[in-house]
Structure formats: C-alpha cells, structure tokens
Design a protein around this motif. Structure first.
Motif, short mmCIF file in Angstrom:
data_model
loop_
_atom_site.label_atom_id
_atom_site.label_comp_id
_atom_site.label_asym_id
_atom_site.label_seq_id
_atom_site.Cartn_x
_atom_site.Cartn_y
_atom_site.Cartn_z
N ALA A 28 3.92 19.03 78.78
CA ALA A 28 3.72 19.31 80.04
C ALA A 28 2.88 18.29 80.77
O ALA A 28 2.85 17.89 82.01
CB ALA A 28 2.96 20.61 80.28
N VAL A 29 1.80 17.52 79.82
CA VAL A 29 1.17 16.29 80.40
C VAL A 29 2.19 15.28 80.58
O VAL A 29 2.15 14.50 81.75
CB VAL A 29 0.05 15.93 79.34
N GLU A 30 3.25 14.95 79.65
CA GLU A 30 4.37 14.06 80.09
C GLU A 30 4.87 14.16 81.34
O GLU A 30 5.42 13.15 82.00
CB GLU A 30 5.20 13.87 78.82
N ALA A 31 5.32 15.71 81.68
CA ALA A 31 6.13 15.89 82.62
C ALA A 31 4.95 15.96 84.03
O ALA A 31 5.50 16.50 85.13
CB ALA A 31 6.67 17.23 82.54
N SER A 32 3.88 15.56 83.95
CA SER A 32 2.62 15.70 84.97
C SER A 32 2.60 17.10 85.54
O SER A 32 1.98 17.19 86.41
CB SER A 32 3.14 14.86 86.20
N VAL A 33 2.88 18.09 84.70
CA VAL A 33 2.48 19.34 85.05
C VAL A 33 1.05 19.77 84.55
O VAL A 33 0.24 20.36 85.45
CB VAL A 33 3.52 20.39 84.28
N ALA A 34 0.70 19.22 83.42
CA ALA A 34 -0.61 19.33 83.07
C ALA A 34 -1.51 17.99 82.82
O ALA A 34 -0.89 16.94 83.18
CB ALA A 34 -0.85 20.13 81.56
N THR A 35 -2.60 18.15 82.79
CA THR A 35 -3.57 16.86 82.64
C THR A 35 -4.19 16.55 81.26
O THR A 35 -4.25 17.55 80.58
CB THR A 35 -4.73 16.83 83.78
N PRO A 36 -4.51 15.41 81.05
CA PRO A 36 -5.24 15.29 79.75
C PRO A 36 -6.65 16.16 79.49
O PRO A 36 -6.80 16.63 78.56
CB PRO A 36 -5.69 13.72 79.66
N ALA A 37 -7.19 16.39 80.65
CA ALA A 37 -8.37 17.14 80.73
C ALA A 37 -7.99 18.86 80.37
O ALA A 37 -8.74 19.55 79.84
CB ALA A 37 -8.91 17.38 81.93
N GLY A 38 -6.66 19.12 80.81
CA GLY A 38 -6.26 20.33 80.51
C GLY A 38 -6.08 20.40 79.02
O GLY A 38 -6.38 21.89 78.38
N LEU A 39 -5.88 19.43 78.30
CA LEU A 39 -5.68 19.60 76.83
C LEU A 39 -7.09 19.85 76.23
O LEU A 39 -7.25 20.58 75.12
CB LEU A 39 -5.23 18.29 76.21
N ILE A 40 -8.08 19.50 76.80
CA ILE A 40 -9.34 19.64 76.16
C ILE A 40 -9.84 21.28 76.36
O ILE A 40 -10.23 21.69 75.66
CB ILE A 40 -10.51 18.69 76.89
N ALA A 41 -9.43 21.60 77.74
CA ALA A 41 -9.69 22.95 78.12
C ALA A 41 -8.89 23.85 77.11
O ALA A 41 -9.39 24.94 76.54
CB ALA A 41 -9.34 23.44 79.31
N HIS A 42 -7.42 23.41 76.74
CA HIS A 42 -6.60 24.37 75.77
C HIS A 42 -7.72 24.39 74.47
O HIS A 42 -7.68 25.36 73.87
CB HIS A 42 -5.47 23.61 75.70
N GLY A 43 -8.00 23.11 74.09
CA GLY A 43 -8.86 23.16 72.61
C GLY A 43 -10.04 23.99 72.70
O GLY A 43 -10.25 24.66 71.95
N ARG A 44 -10.76 24.29 73.94
CA ARG A 44 -11.72 25.15 73.96
C ARG A 44 -11.40 26.64 73.62
O ARG A 44 -12.14 27.47 73.13
CB ARG A 44 -12.60 24.92 75.05
N GLY A 45 -10.32 26.81 74.46
CA GLY A 45 -9.63 28.17 74.20
C GLY A 45 -9.25 28.30 72.87
O GLY A 45 -9.52 29.55 72.30
N GLU A 46 -8.45 27.37 72.17
CA GLU A 46 -8.23 27.48 70.73
C GLU A 46 -9.26 28.10 69.85
O GLU A 46 -9.10 28.65 68.93
CB GLU A 46 -7.64 26.27 70.42
N ALA A 47 -10.39 27.18 70.17
CA ALA A 47 -11.61 27.51 69.06
C ALA A 47 -11.75 28.95 69.37
O ALA A 47 -11.96 29.89 68.22
CB ALA A 47 -12.68 26.58 69.39
#
Ligand code: ATP
Length: 245
Positions: A22-41
C-alpha cells in the motif's frame, strides 16, 4: 518475498506485506507503517484474538450505526490497505457512507485510495475531503465532505490519533473507534471503542449489523465504554500471553 503459510507468524506477515504494498501504491504512508507497528504490539499482548470486551463494543457499535440518521465510515490509508472489503460490507449492511480522510493528504493519495476501491468495488461511492470543515481541528483532516462527515451524526474513525475523534465529539457527533490501544486518546474519547484488530473487528461488525437488522437493534443505554476499556486494560496488564501459534 513469499511467506510460507506454515510460518508461525504467517497472518501477521501477510498484513505487513499488504501495508508495504500500500505504501508503494501511495495508498498508505511510511508513518502508517509505524502506526501499524504500535497496533501489532498491542495485538501481540492481547493474544491476537477477539476478547469479550471487543464483542460487547461490536454489539454497541452495530446498534449505533443502525440507529443513526446518517452514519459515515471514515477511511485512511491503513484502513484501505487492511480492510477495504470489510468497510464496504459494513457500509452496505447499515447504509453508511464511506469517506476518505487523511492526515498526510495529497490529491495523489486520495486518488490512489479511490482507485483501490474502484478496482474491487466499482459501484461503491467513496466521498472525499472537500468543501466542509470540522471546527477546532488544525490538520488537513478537518476538511470533509459537507454531505458526508459534515452531515453525519455517527462516524467510525478506525486506526487514527485522537484529535479528530475529540473534535467530532465536540460537535455532537458520536464516534466509533477501532483501536488496539485501550489507553490511546481516541479509545478514551470515543462513544464506543472496539479494542481489536480491524481485520477481525470489521467482519464481526458486518455480521452483527445484519443480525440486529434481522432481530432488532439492542438497547444501547446499558453500554459503558469506560468499563469496556477497563476490561481491555486489565487483560493487557494481567494477561500478556502472546499469540497462539
Ligand atoms: P492517540 O492520539 O489516540 O493517543 P496515537 O498517537 O497512538 O493515538 P497513531 O499513532 O495515529 O495514534 O496510531 C493509530 C492507532 O491505531 C494506535 O493506537 C494503534 O494501536 C492502532 N492500530 C494500528 N493498527 C491497528 C489495527 N490493525 N487494528 C486496530 N488498531 C490498530
């Protein structure tokens, strides 16, 4: 990279891969990956499963959506990457609008999310950020569709920080949050907080909306979001069991 389905972290790795794509397709952002990491934890600590406190919130959320005059489901890049089909299912079941709302807004990102929806759900109307304004909010997320979030009485705001939830509540709008962190501002501010991974919560919510439509909505007066959050926090602090493998 091909993740073998036998890998003990298969489901979690697939979600990561969806977000990276999704980041590669401009749908999500690198900051979104960090938010996901918080959720994963948080998900890891909750055992990567749906708990009774989330099921209770799902029932209240379904009732809120079905009783609303104008419900809207807000979509950001992570929501699009992880749960687009489920958003469409919930919207279809309760007659809600879908509206894109981005913190890191650009016309390119909004177009990328629109095109992701159009490619899988061609008939579905997706509103965007134009013309309307949520008062008391400084970021671009204040910009809304006046006929969408600008007219809503119930808004679902999954996977985002607390600013917009607080601003919507200040306007008298009821807010449904989906957030794995029961301590976040969003979770604490919302009318109903589903503490569960969005990929599990939304399919449950779609089924619950259909069930309540068939059998009648539940009475929301007995629902206590603080007690739901307290149960989630207690499970986190006491349990910390890690995922089933
Ligand atoms: P707040 O301002 O509400 O305290 P925050 O600063 O933690 O929030 P963000 O960094 O934007 O907010 O993170 C978004 C939230 O979404 C986090 O609380 C995170 O736990 C949660 N989250 C991330 N991925 C998922 C997911 N897949 N399902 C449910 N919740 C998720």
């Amino acid at each position: 990279m091909t993740v073998p389905p036998t890998h003990p972290r298969y489901a979690s790795l697939l979600l990561r891969e969806r977000l990276v794509n999704a980041v590669e397709a401009s749908v999500a952002t690198p900051a979104g990956l960090i938010a996901h990491g918080r959720g994963e934890a948080f998900d890891y600590l909750l055992g990567e499963r749906t708990h009774p406190f989330a099921e209770e919130a799902v029932r209240a959320a379904a009732s809120l959506l079905l009783r609303a005059r104008h419900p809207v489901l807000s979509v950001n890049g992570n929501v699009c990457a992880l749960a687009m089909d489920d958003v469409v299912d919930v919207a279809g079941a309760c007659g809600a609008d879908i509206e894109i709302n981005l913190f890191y807004w650009s016309s390119r990102r909004e177009a990328a999310i629109r095109s992701a929806f159009a490619s899988r759900h061609p008939g579905v109307v997706v509103r965007g950020q134009e013309g309307g304004r949520i008062p008391g909010l400084a970021s671009h997320r204040a910009t809304v569709d006046p006929l969408g979030i600008g007219d809503a009485d119930v808004v679902m705001t999954p996977l985002e920080d607390g600013d917009r939830a607080e601003a919507l509540l200040a306007c008298g709008v009821q807010v449904i949050a989906i957030d794995l962190n029961p301590l976040s501002r969003t979770a604490r501010a919302a009318t109903v907080t589903i503490v569960d991974n969005i990929v599990r919560a939304l399919p449950l919510l779609a089924r619950e909306v259909v069930r309540q439509k068939r059998e009648g909505t539940i009475d929301p007066t007995g629902y206590d979001n603080n007690s739901v959050l307290a149960s989630a926090e207690h499970t986190l602090r006491a349990g910390a069991v890690g995922p089933e493998e």
